[in-house]
Structures are given as structure tokens and as C-alpha cells.
Design an enzyme around this catalytic site. Structure first.
Site, PDB file in Angstrom:
ATOM      1  N   SER A  46       0.854  -1.188   0.000  1.00  0.00           N
ATOM      2  CA  SER A  46       0.000   0.000   0.000  1.00  0.00           C
ATOM      3  C   SER A  46       0.884   1.229   0.000  1.00  0.00           C
ATOM      4  CB  SER A  46      -0.889  -0.003   1.243  1.00  0.00           C
ATOM      5  OG  SER A  46      -1.474   1.269   1.462  1.00  0.00           O
ATOM      6  N   TYR A  72      -0.326  -0.102  10.814  1.00  0.00           N
ATOM      7  CA  TYR A  72      -0.686  -0.433   9.438  1.00  0.00           C
ATOM      8  C   TYR A  72       0.477  -0.109   8.501  1.00  0.00           C
ATOM      9  CZ  TYR A  72      -2.987  -0.271   4.885  1.00  0.00           C
ATOM     10  OH  TYR A  72      -3.309  -0.473   3.568  1.00  0.00           O
TER      11      TYR A  72
END
Length: 304
Positions: free
Chosen positions: A150, A177
Site C-alpha cells: 500500500s 498499518y
């Protein structure tokens, strides 16, 4: 140069693709497209009921599609081991292993093995699964391991927190994350180094801003901002899956490449090779993360 679309995908007949988290969102679109192109697609999913529904939708969308299910819970190393054994029993070779499943910005919680949930699910579960299946993957020429990262990997500006890998202190769902997605990239780069001289390559991809249920755990402020900018920056899961599909099937892909959208801020658009952060290219940290991951999962790779 023309944009890459699924119209450029080679025929996938005769290939077996194992895709984690393939019952919804990006994983589902990836699976459906590969099935449409003739691949035998294995949906590796935690919830078999949802997996059956997804398989039915793929079959309806592509009559004659070759789809099967494999139960897999990436939050449990025992489940990963059982799934890997079943897959190895069913398939002598695996052409594509697509490490797609993941969780995003979850409240502080742990996997069944006690790892921070995002790091344990997004990285350690896939690390273990890949290691347990790599003999089946490397047994076939032209095979690939594609791991989904990501643009959020850039949130981990200081790299991997080796001194507090499980975020036992000062937990940040955003920071955790970022670390997990950075780990996905570092795993890909180190795996590619270890695959040198084999028939297999490791590639990474990211979907940009895609409208999927992955964002359901975002903090309230981040969720509000996401909803405000979504009409401008986000795209559907079909477009978000294109970087993964290109990384998995384009004959011109090279090991260690990273694919993402070509639009503003890599948030939407057609897939191209993109850059990752300086932290992701720290070879010492890559090797350290690999060693720690082997220790935590108990899985070693018979390569490199």
C-alpha cells in the site's frame, strides 16, 4: 504508450492461482479476472460461506470458470499450516501465489498467536504461507509470488520498529498499518533476492485508493476525510485490482518490481512500475525482518 488493461493479459489456461482474501474487494476482482482468462483459481478465505458465495458469483460471471475453495485464517499459524498442507496435497504446482488478504488500521488487538493483528495478518501470515508453499511455486517455470502492499507503507517513516515489533507500547493503528505494509514490500525484495537463479519471481503491487470494505476500521477522522476525497481520488475494485493483475501476468514484469496506479499520488489510474520508500530498500533491515519472521513463525524457506 498505451495503458495496461486486462485486454492485454495473456491466456491463463492451465495455470493455478492461489489468492488469499479472494471473497471480496480486490481479491475477488483479481480471482474473477484470472478465472475469466482460464486460470484455475483457488479462493483462500477465512469464511467458507462467503467464499462459496464469491465462487458462485465468479461462476455466474464466467460460465465454465474453474474455481475452488481453501479455508485459511491468516491470524492463526496453525490454520496456515493446515491450509498449506491441503494445498500441497491438491496441487503439485502453483503458478501464482497472490498474498492479497489484509486488515487496515484496526484497534489494538492480537492474532491467535499473540502477534499485533495487522503485522501478524498482513505480513507474518503471508510469510508463513509463502514459505510453506514455495516448493510448489518454484517447481513451475514462470511462477510468481505477488504480495499486496500500500502507499500507506510510507507512514512507517522510521522503518520497522524492531524494538517494539508488536506495538506493546504506544499503539497507533495508523503506524502499525504502515509497518505491516512496509513489511510486505521488504519481504518481496528479500524474497526476490533469495529467488535469484530460480524459475520464480517475487513482485509487489498496491491498488491506490480503492473503494472496498478494507477501510471499515479507520479512525473516525481518517474515515471522514476518506469519504470527502473518495469521489476525487478513489476508484472501483476492478481498477484497483489492475496493478495486481499486471504484476501476476504481464510477461514483461521483472522480479522485485512494484506496481501501482499511474494517476495523481498513485491513487487511481492504470498500473505502472512505481517507487517505494527509502526505508523499504534497507537491505540490512530486510534481512533482519526475514530472520525475525522465521523465528516468530517457525517457517524457513528452502531457498537462497
Amino acid at each position: 504508450m498505451s495503458k495496461w488493461t486486462t485486454a492485454k493479459m495473456p491466456d491463463q489456461t492451465g495455470r493455478t492461482a492461489v489468492i488469499t482474501g479472494a471473497n471480496t474487494g480486490l481479491g475477488y476482482e483479481t480471482a474473477a479476472t484470472l478465472a475469466e482468462k482460464g486460470a484455475h483459481v483457488v479462493l483462500a478465505v477465512r469464511n467458507l460461506d462467503k467464499g462459496k458465495k464469491a465462487a458462485g458469483q465468479i461462476a455466474h460471471r464466467n460460465p465454465g470458470a474453474n474455481v475452488s475453495l481453501q479455508e485459511l485464517d491468516l491470524t492463526s499459524l496453525q490454520s496456515v499450516r493446515v491450509a498449506a498442507e491441503q494445498l500441497k496435497s491438491n496441487y503439485d504446482t502453483i503458478d501464482l501465489l497472490i498474498n492479497n488478504a489484509g486488515v487496515m488500521m484496526t484497534p489494538k488487538s492480537a492474532t491467535k498467536d499473540g502477534f499485533e493483528l495487522q503485522f501478524g495478518t498482513n505480513h507474518l501470515g503471508h510469510f508463513a504461507l509463502t514459505g510453506l508453499l514455495i516448493d510448489r511455486v518454484s517447481a513451475v517455470p514462470g511462477s510468481r509470488v505477488v504480495t499486496i502492499s500500500s502507499s500507506g507503507h510510507r507512514l512507517a517513516r522510521s522503518g520497522i520498529r524492531f524494538d517494539d515489533l508488536q506495538w506493546e507500547h504506544d499503539y497507533s493503528r495508523v503506524g502499525a498499518y504502515g509497518q505491516a505494509k512496509l513489511a510486505n514490500l521488504m519481504f518481496t525484495y528479500e524474497l526476490q533476492r533469495r529467488l535469484q537463479g530460480t524459475n520464480t519471481i517475487a513482485v509487489a503491487a498496491h491498488p491506490g485508493g480503492s473503494r472496498t470494505e478494507l477501510t471499515r476500521n479507520m479512525p473516525p477522522l481518517a474515515a471522514l476525510l476518506t469519504r470527502l476525497v473518495e469521489p476525487l481520488l478513489a476508484q472501483g475494485a476492478d481498477m484497483g485490482a489492475l496493478p495486481t493483475l499486471r504484476a501476476a501476468t504481464d510477461p514483461g514484469v521483472l522480479g522485485g518490481q512494484y506496481y501501482g496506479p499511474d494517476g495523481f499520488g498513485e491513487q487511481r489510474g492504470y498500473p505502472k512500475v512505481v517507487a517505494s520508500s527509502d526505508a523499504s530498500h534497507d537491505t540490512h533491515a530486510q534481512r533482519r525482518l526475514w530472520a525475525v519472521s522465521e523465528e516468530l513463525t517457525g517457517v524457513t524457506f528452502p531457498i537462497g
